[in-house]
Design an enzyme around this catalytic site. Structure first.
Site, mmCIF file in Angstrom:
data_model
loop_
_atom_site.group_PDB
_atom_site.id
_atom_site.type_symbol
_atom_site.label_atom_id
_atom_site.label_comp_id
_atom_site.label_asym_id
_atom_site.label_seq_id
_atom_site.Cartn_x
_atom_site.Cartn_y
_atom_site.Cartn_z
ATOM 1 N N SER A 36 -4.968 -33.484 19.983
ATOM 2 C CA SER A 36 -5.832 -33.057 21.022
ATOM 3 C C SER A 36 -5.578 -31.706 21.241
ATOM 4 O O SER A 36 -6.371 -31.315 22.427
ATOM 5 C CB SER A 36 -5.421 -33.970 21.976
ATOM 6 O OG SER A 36 -3.989 -34.085 22.380
ATOM 7 N N THR A 69 -4.821 -32.872 26.352
ATOM 8 C CA THR A 69 -4.844 -31.496 26.909
ATOM 9 C C THR A 69 -3.349 -31.299 26.744
ATOM 10 O O THR A 69 -2.394 -32.114 27.382
ATOM 11 C CB THR A 69 -5.176 -31.266 28.227
ATOM 12 O OG1 THR A 69 -6.395 -31.961 28.363
ATOM 13 C CG2 THR A 69 -5.374 -29.715 28.436
ATOM 14 N N THR A 71 -6.761 -27.306 24.694
ATOM 15 C CA THR A 71 -7.344 -28.509 24.387
ATOM 16 C C THR A 71 -8.492 -28.302 23.145
ATOM 17 O O THR A 71 -8.929 -27.245 23.127
ATOM 18 C CB THR A 71 -8.091 -29.415 25.332
ATOM 19 O OG1 THR A 71 -8.180 -30.687 24.927
ATOM 20 C CG2 THR A 71 -9.448 -28.809 25.931
ATOM 21 N N ARG A 78 -20.448 -29.723 24.095
ATOM 22 C CA ARG A 78 -19.605 -30.259 25.414
ATOM 23 C C ARG A 78 -18.286 -29.302 25.455
ATOM 24 O O ARG A 78 -17.517 -29.000 24.723
ATOM 25 C CB ARG A 78 -19.379 -31.704 25.252
ATOM 26 C CG ARG A 78 -18.430 -32.437 26.182
ATOM 27 C CD ARG A 78 -16.911 -32.318 26.046
ATOM 28 N NE ARG A 78 -16.245 -33.154 27.101
ATOM 29 C CZ ARG A 78 -15.021 -33.148 27.278
ATOM 30 N NH1 ARG A 78 -14.315 -32.351 26.668
ATOM 31 N NH2 ARG A 78 -14.400 -33.811 28.205
ATOM 32 N N THR A 88 -5.201 -33.565 33.085
ATOM 33 C CA THR A 88 -5.130 -33.861 31.872
ATOM 34 C C THR A 88 -5.780 -35.476 31.698
ATOM 35 O O THR A 88 -5.660 -36.148 32.689
ATOM 36 C CB THR A 88 -3.759 -34.066 30.962
ATOM 37 O OG1 THR A 88 -4.037 -34.371 29.699
ATOM 38 C CG2 THR A 88 -2.771 -34.805 31.696
ATOM 39 N N GLY A 89 -6.669 -35.655 30.651
ATOM 40 C CA GLY A 89 -7.441 -36.924 30.580
ATOM 41 C C GLY A 89 -8.861 -36.578 30.078
ATOM 42 O O GLY A 89 -9.213 -35.671 29.776
HETATM 43 N N1 GLY Z 1 -9.063 -32.950 29.469
HETATM 44 C C1 GLY Z 1 -9.752 -32.327 28.354
HETATM 45 C C2 GLY Z 1 -11.107 -32.667 27.982
HETATM 46 O O1 GLY Z 1 -11.551 -33.573 28.711
HETATM 47 O O2 GLY Z 1 -11.571 -31.923 27.140
#
Ligand code: GLY
Length: 329
Positions: A63, A187, A205, A215, A238-239
């Site tokens: 990730s 992340t 990330t 995105r 994070t998430g």
């Molecule tokens: N938390 C990292 C992302 O959604 O890109």
């Protein structure tokens, strides 16, 4: 409590500087690598960059950096930021040729009047500052993308990301229920206080796997994925980035701590605001770590499956968050 149940929980009293906190179980090995310099008097800024670079180089982490999973079209793009105060922050998003977003974000902070560079401009800036061009897509990530593309997976998925301490594989390759954990993303988020009491934070990330090309999530956006203010504290998220972006979650957490609010209450406010969404899906996960300048800190998550790593002079610990809003999910 610590995940092995033996060590005392460091949150029972305020942390003593220097102190380092990172998201996910892979954060522990990154903390261990960065700790000696911080313990020897290094700056919080150097420590959070070192933790990020360690994770960005690790092909096992699916990730972040090299090893991260690509977008829908199999292309990698990396995001990250670094911050010590509203006057001292930098960010890059959608890097396609350079592996170290946090280092490049620090260069933006130190060498431009800007805060954020995006896309080809960010890559060209990195070239101009001597950053090496490197492959971003690991063979394993390419294989995962080809598999995803071939399978056209349905959209019913489990909580993501979910940490089973499998060496950085937040999508838990090799688990019995691999299908449930596919498409995880996350992340490395890291906060530090150095021996001079200075705070810093960073996050890095590869974003959401199989994302729509273009995105960008929360991680490189100051106040969304990360916020640091010497007068309020620091928070990193994070998430599922979209959840925290919609409420400026890390800024909100720091504002809640300004004037003496407890990190625990700040995190609960962030999680509760996210929980009020009527489109919250069972696979959505969001976790946050908050640290006050005086060393008080806390962590929380919407759902089970988040872990964090804490390092101080007493050693390195892998911890469960103290708050999980929906523990049965
Ligand atoms: N938390 C990292 C992302 O959604 O890109």
């Amino acid at each position: 409590m610590s995940t092995d149940g033996t060590a005392p929980d460091p949150r029972e009293s305020a942390a003593k500087a220097p102190f380092l906190l990172s998201t996910w179980s892979f954060g522990q090995r990154a903390n261990e690598a960065a700790w000696p310099a911080l313990a020897a008097g290094g700056s919080a800024m150097e420590a959070v960059e070192a933790v990020s670079v360690f994770c960005e180089d690790d092909p096992e982490i699916d990730s972040v950096g090299y090893g991260g999973l690509p977008d829908r079209d199999g292309e990698m793009s990396l995001d990250g930021c670094i911050m010590a105060s509203p006057q001292q922050c930098g960010s890059v998003c959608a890097l396609r040729r350079h592996r170290h977003p946090v280092t490049i974000a620090r260069l933006v902070m130190e060498h431009t009047p800007h805060i954020m560079l995006a896309g080809s401009g960010a890559d060209e800036f990195a070239d101009a500052h001597g950053q090496p061009v490197e492959e971003l897509l690991s063979p394993r990530a390419r294989e995962a993308w080809l598999k995803w593309k071939a399978e056209h997976p349905d959209q019913a998925r489990g909580i993501r990301p979910f940490d089973r301490d499998r060496g950085g594989q937040l999508f838990a390759a090799g688990s019995n229920d691999e299908a449930r954990w596919k498409d995880k993303h996350d992340t490395i988020g890291v906060l530090a206080i150095d021996e001079r009491g200075k705070l810093a934070g960073a996050c890095s990330t590869s974003g959401m796997p199989w994302k729509v090309p273009g995105r960008v999530g929360d991680s490189p956006i100051i106040g969304h994925g990360l916020y640091v203010d010497p007068d309020g504290g620091a928070a990193v998220a994070t998430g599922t980035g979209e959840l925290v972006m919609a409420i400026c979650g890390s800024f909100l957490a720091v504002e809640m701590m300004r004037g003496g609010g407890m990190p625990r209450d700040a995190i609960m406010e962030v999680l509760n605001r996210i929980a009020r969404r009527d489109d919250l899906a069972s696979e959505h996960q969001l976790a946050i770590i908050a640290l006050r300048p005086d060393g008080h800190w806390a962590s929380g998550a919407l759902r089970p499956g988040f872990r964090l790593a804490a390092s101080d002079a007493g050693g390195h610990q892998l911890l469960e968050p103290e708050m999980v809003l929906f523990p049965e999910s």
